[in-house]
Structure formats: structure tokens, C-alpha cells
Design an enzyme around this catalytic site. Sequence first.
Site, mmCIF file in Angstrom:
data_model
loop_
_atom_site.group_PDB
_atom_site.id
_atom_site.type_symbol
_atom_site.label_atom_id
_atom_site.label_comp_id
_atom_site.label_asym_id
_atom_site.label_seq_id
_atom_site.Cartn_x
_atom_site.Cartn_y
_atom_site.Cartn_z
ATOM 1 N N ASN A 1 18.591 -29.575 32.769
ATOM 2 C CA ASN A 1 18.325 -28.154 32.579
ATOM 3 C C ASN A 1 19.031 -27.416 33.723
ATOM 4 O OD1 ASN A 1 17.158 -25.579 32.785
ATOM 5 N ND2 ASN A 1 15.308 -26.320 31.762
ATOM 6 N N ALA A 2 19.874 -26.453 33.380
ATOM 7 C CA ALA A 2 20.685 -25.788 34.410
ATOM 8 C C ALA A 2 19.812 -25.085 35.456
ATOM 9 C CB ALA A 2 21.621 -24.783 33.748
ATOM 10 N N ASP B 1 27.482 -19.964 31.925
ATOM 11 C CA ASP B 1 27.754 -19.470 30.560
ATOM 12 C C ASP B 1 26.606 -19.887 29.624
ATOM 13 O OD1 ASP B 1 28.949 -18.432 28.304
ATOM 14 O OD2 ASP B 1 30.329 -20.119 28.038
ATOM 15 N N CYS C 1 26.184 -13.834 26.169
ATOM 16 C CA CYS C 1 26.680 -13.744 24.787
ATOM 17 C C CYS C 1 25.661 -13.044 23.897
ATOM 18 C CB CYS C 1 27.038 -15.120 24.252
ATOM 19 S SG CYS C 1 25.665 -16.262 24.217
HETATM 20 C C1 LIG Z 1 27.492 -20.632 25.250
HETATM 21 S S1 LIG Z 1 27.436 -22.370 25.291
HETATM 22 C C2 LIG Z 1 28.600 -22.738 26.548
HETATM 23 C C3 LIG Z 1 30.034 -22.792 26.067
HETATM 24 C C4 LIG Z 1 30.998 -23.411 27.021
HETATM 25 N N1 LIG Z 1 31.104 -22.693 28.249
HETATM 26 C C5 LIG Z 1 32.375 -23.574 26.390
HETATM 27 O O1 LIG Z 1 33.339 -22.952 26.867
HETATM 28 O O2 LIG Z 1 32.513 -24.321 25.412
HETATM 29 C C6 LIG Z 1 25.872 -22.685 26.008
HETATM 30 C C7 LIG Z 1 25.527 -24.153 26.279
HETATM 31 O O3 LIG Z 1 24.286 -24.156 26.999
HETATM 32 C C8 LIG Z 1 23.588 -25.356 26.679
HETATM 33 N N2 LIG Z 1 22.189 -25.130 27.120
HETATM 34 C C9 LIG Z 1 21.226 -24.397 26.521
HETATM 35 N N3 LIG Z 1 20.138 -24.319 27.314
HETATM 36 C C10 LIG Z 1 20.420 -25.012 28.458
HETATM 37 C C11 LIG Z 1 19.730 -25.278 29.669
HETATM 38 N N4 LIG Z 1 18.503 -24.787 29.878
HETATM 39 N N5 LIG Z 1 20.339 -26.013 30.622
HETATM 40 C C12 LIG Z 1 21.587 -26.505 30.422
HETATM 41 N N6 LIG Z 1 22.293 -26.275 29.305
HETATM 42 C C13 LIG Z 1 21.726 -25.545 28.325
HETATM 43 C C14 LIG Z 1 23.842 -25.558 25.222
HETATM 44 O O4 LIG Z 1 23.678 -26.926 24.889
HETATM 45 C C15 LIG Z 1 25.297 -25.058 25.093
HETATM 46 O O5 LIG Z 1 26.156 -26.162 25.183
#
Ligand SMILES: C[S@@+](CC[C@H](N)C(=O)[O-])C[C@H]1O[C@@H](n2cnc3c(N)ncnc32)[C@H](O)[C@@H]1O
Length: 391
Positions: A274-275, A295, A335
Site C-alpha cells: 500500500n503506497a 500517480d 485523475c
Molecule cells: C492511475 S494508475 C497508475 C498508472 C501508472 N502511473 C502508469 O503510468 O501506467 C493507479 C495504480 O494505483 C494502484 N493502487 C491503487 N491503490 C493503491 C494503493 N493504496 N497503494 C498502491 N497502489 C495502489 C492500482 O493498482 C493502479 O495500478
Amino acid sequence: MIQVRIKPGVEDRIRGFFPWVYRPEIISYSKQPKKGDLVVVRDYSGRFLGYGYINPSTNISIRIVSFNKEEPIGEELIRKRLKDALDYRKRLSLDSNAYRLVHSEGDFLPGLIVDVYGEYAVVEFTTYGMRSFKDWVVKALVELLKPKGIYERVSDYVATIEGVEDKGGILYGDVPEEVTIWEHDLKFLVLVPRGQKTGFFLDQRRARRLIRNFVKPGDECLDLFCHTGGFALNMKRAGAKKVTAVDLSEEALKVGKKNASLNQMSDVEWLEANAFDFLRKMHAEGRRFDLVVIDPPSFAKNKASVPSALRGYKELFFRGLHVTKPGGYLVVYSCSFHIRREHLLQTLLEASKDVKRQVRIVGESIQDLDHPWMLQTPNTLYLKGIYAEVL
Ligand SMILES: C[S@@+](CC[C@H](N)C(=O)[O-])C[C@H]1O[C@@H](n2cnc3c(N)ncnc32)[C@H](O)[C@@H]1O
């Protein structure tokens, strides 16, 4: 065709090319409509405003497809709109064989998304009404693109809100599990049937190239919410010594690793986490990076969730600033249409006060040129990015 009259006052907005009619704005129908029926929208005194389709059970009840009395909705109009969309993309120098061919209202086709991945197209109907034009859409795409295959994705959100029961699948030809695309000088695998959204975040193409400006050879970079490594690989290509790429999705990370080897890259550390937790840990350990990219997915799907989304951003920006080296860069994206540029800047300002770091804004970005947005339909501009130097 069913005739719909709308309340006095609403017609000005529609004459100004706003393509939606909300349910409470409807006064009467010539006949009770069903989901997906074609309608003629008229003002309270009966004057023509547009041709559209209706879903009587959703808040946005009517989407207007044509404001021109001489251009009713039909196979010919759908084909023309798709051809115009393709002609526009042909003019762009996107430096990739993957692009968004149709961006819903941004291409005068409300409720339709078409993404092209090399010889394959992925279609998403985000409304029941647009989905009833499926056969026309597929026929026109086959003629215009001559693809090897067309795949339909149906998101859970659309299935619930619009009442689409179908699960999607192949609409034409054959579609493999994985398609390799190229973007700038990098290759990426796209999981067409199973990946997130339609498989790849095409909207960030320009930003992924832009990010290279903020990398010096030997840098240590962090790509948070990395998905399949879009930013991570561009950081490596720009000379980063080491990149840490973090995402919650095991499947996205697996593809990310394959993408790294496809491009003969090493020294990318792929972490399933989790980020928010990861950033907290980095902060606690005093770790710092030369470039941090954040992102995240959309935190605010509607207006009501803006305050909680901003709390999420505040936390990410606060920790993000802490883990950026002096003179390094923090790059943040949103986004969600509901999170405006001003929200991002204000939240970053508040976080910078808490962290006591001076911040210089060195750039901004929005979705790439194949995602055009309508001045009259601001929801079509959803992606924003702020590039901050952290002193
Ligand atoms: C908008 S996309 C990112 C796109 C990426 N930067 C690209 O250029 O392809 C968001 C990503 O956040 C991930 N995600 C969602 N919640 C998250 C969290 N709490 N911690 C880490 N990753 C997460 C999703 O699996 C997804 O891959």
C-alpha cells in the site's frame, strides 16, 4: 422517435452545447421511454434542441449526440464521428502505436471509449444507450482500422449504474491475452482482457516522457502507484541508477517485471505494498529519493468524496515532500475531475508549510492530446499533474 420537453431555463445550457439533461429537468415525454431509446430533446415550447438517447433511471437521463436537426442519430453519423476521431489522431505525433481513438464527449460520442493497442481495439460503452449502437460501432471500427480483433470491457461501475448485464468479451476477430505496444522508445505488455481499465493508462503518455526531464544519471527514484511501470521505465531510460516501483496489484507488478526485461532493464525494485504504508515507512526510516512520482487512482468519484480525497492527497504530499531530497522533485497527479488543479496546489501548499520546505513549481501536465476535452463538458478534463522542485 420519442419527444422530450425540458423545463424553461435549461435550454440555454443545451443551446450552449452542454450535452446532458438531468432527470429533474424533464417536463414530459410523448411516450414513456425505455432505457436506450432515441429521443428528440425540445424546449418547453417545442423548439428542437438535439437528438440523444435516454436512460430514465439515471440522474444524467439524456446524452445529446447531435445538436444539428439535419444530423439524426444513425449508423451514418456514428461512422462519421469515428472517422473524424481517427483523422484527428492521424494528425498527432503521439510516438506510439497505442492511443485513445474515442474519448466520449471529447469526440462527440458520449458514452463511448475506444483504445487502440497496435492491431487490436478495446471498446468500453459507459452508458446503456451508447451500447445499443454496438453493431454500428464495431462495423465502422472494422472498416476504418482493419483490426485483428476488438474486445469489449464492461466495468463494474457501468454495469451497476447503467444496468448492463453483459460481461463483455470478443466482439470481432481474435484477441490475445497479452499485446505488446510501444511508446516512445519503450515496449509495454498490455493485458487486454484482464488489465486495469482498458489495459494501459494511455492518458499519461506525455507525462511519462516529460518525467525524463527530472532525472539525472545516477538518481534514485520512486514510482508510487506504478501499475506496470510506466514512469519507472522512463526513469530508468533517463539514467536513474535505481528505481523503486510500488503498487498494490500483484498482477500489475508481474507485468511490470516483464516490461523491465522486455526493455533490458535491471535495478528496478518492484514492491507489492500500500503506497500510504510504504511512504510512512520510508519517512520513519529517513529514506530520501531524487524524484518521487505519485500517480494514484481516482480518490473522488463524486463531489461528496472530495474532502476525504483531499485528506488522502494531503497525507501523500506530506510524506512525499519528506522523502524528497533537497533539490529533488515531487510529481503528483490526480485523475479525478472533481479534484481540480487548485485543490492540488492548495493541498501541496499546506503540506509544504507542515514540512517547512520551499517548493518551486516547474511544470504542469494534463491528459495527452488523444484525450481531447470539451469546454462545454468540463468532466472530460480529468487528469492533472504538478511538477514540484522541493528545496
Ligand atoms: C492511475 S494508475 C497508475 C498508472 C501508472 N502511473 C502508469 O503510468 O501506467 C493507479 C495504480 O494505483 C494502484 N493502487 C491503487 N491503490 C493503491 C494503493 N493504496 N497503494 C498502491 N497502489 C495502489 C492500482 O493498482 C493502479 O495500478
